[in-house]
Scaffold this motif. Sequence first.
Motif, PDB file in Angstrom:
ATOM      1  N   THR A   1      -0.766  -0.413 -12.947  1.00  0.00           N
ATOM      2  CA  THR A   1       0.195   0.232 -12.063  1.00  0.00           C
ATOM      3  C   THR A   1       0.725   1.479 -12.748  1.00  0.00           C
ATOM      4  O   THR A   1       1.139   1.426 -13.910  1.00  0.00           O
ATOM      5  CB  THR A   1       1.362  -0.719 -11.735  1.00  0.00           C
ATOM      6  OG1 THR A   1       0.834  -1.913 -11.166  1.00  0.00           O
ATOM      7  CG2 THR A   1       2.339  -0.083 -10.764  1.00  0.00           C
TER       8      THR A   1
ATOM      9  N   GLU B   1       3.528   4.461 -12.018  1.00  0.00           N
ATOM     10  CA  GLU B   1       4.655   4.706 -11.122  1.00  0.00           C
ATOM     11  C   GLU B   1       5.477   5.898 -11.594  1.00  0.00           C
ATOM     12  O   GLU B   1       5.693   6.079 -12.788  1.00  0.00           O
ATOM     13  CB  GLU B   1       5.533   3.459 -11.079  1.00  0.00           C
ATOM     14  CG  GLU B   1       6.704   3.545 -10.132  1.00  0.00           C
ATOM     15  CD  GLU B   1       7.465   2.241 -10.018  1.00  0.00           C
ATOM     16  OE1 GLU B   1       8.321   2.161  -9.128  1.00  0.00           O
ATOM     17  OE2 GLU B   1       7.226   1.303 -10.818  1.00  0.00           O
TER      18      GLU B   1
ATOM     19  N   SER C   1       4.518   4.831  -1.452  1.00  0.00           N
ATOM     20  CA  SER C   1       5.330   5.996  -1.740  1.00  0.00           C
ATOM     21  C   SER C   1       6.437   6.158  -0.720  1.00  0.00           C
ATOM     22  O   SER C   1       6.269   5.821   0.448  1.00  0.00           O
ATOM     23  CB  SER C   1       4.461   7.258  -1.756  1.00  0.00           C
ATOM     24  OG  SER C   1       5.213   8.358  -2.235  1.00  0.00           O
TER      25      SER C   1
ATOM     26  N   LYS D   1       4.046   4.704  -6.337  1.00  0.00           N
ATOM     27  CA  LYS D   1       3.465   3.656  -7.174  1.00  0.00           C
ATOM     28  C   LYS D   1       2.003   3.494  -6.765  1.00  0.00           C
ATOM     29  O   LYS D   1       1.710   3.303  -5.591  1.00  0.00           O
ATOM     30  CB  LYS D   1       4.212   2.338  -6.976  1.00  0.00           C
ATOM     31  CG  LYS D   1       3.684   1.200  -7.827  1.00  0.00           C
ATOM     32  CD  LYS D   1       4.356  -0.124  -7.500  1.00  0.00           C
ATOM     33  CE  LYS D   1       5.773  -0.155  -7.996  1.00  0.00           C
ATOM     34  NZ  LYS D   1       6.351  -1.526  -7.943  1.00  0.00           N
TER      35      LYS D   1
END
Length: 142
Positions: A74, A76, A120, A127
């Motif tokens: 992930t 972000e 988003s 992310k």
Amino acid sequence: MIHLEFNSESENEGIARVVTAAYMMRFDPTVEEMADVKTAVSEAVTNCIVHAYETGEGRVILDISHEGRCMTITVEDFGVGIEDVEKAMEPMYTTKAEEERTGMGFSFMEAFMDKVEVISEPGRGTKVIMERTIGGTEAFHG
């Protein structure tokens, strides 16, 4: 699990790649698997650096985990967000044509990973959640 937080400076894209590669080593990845995942991470982090913080620096978070041989990565940011995620994910779409951006970042992520999800919210950030299963049935080292 790895949790890394860093400033949205271009030099830190390389750190994200190295951390990802180090985490992947437990799976004994092929050279191609390693290159694919590092490229996807590079594209995701570069998007944060180039697009998220138009007025300066901000934070980028890289989280890496796994379940079995499936890695979840992930990336972000907490920047400007994406108004239209579907449009942003179209090949060749870019908001930075004057900077000679190709608009292929999401396309590369989708090509190199098994699954890519983009979440988003304008004004709140983006992310990117990517998954990739590494290797076959040989022994797992982690």
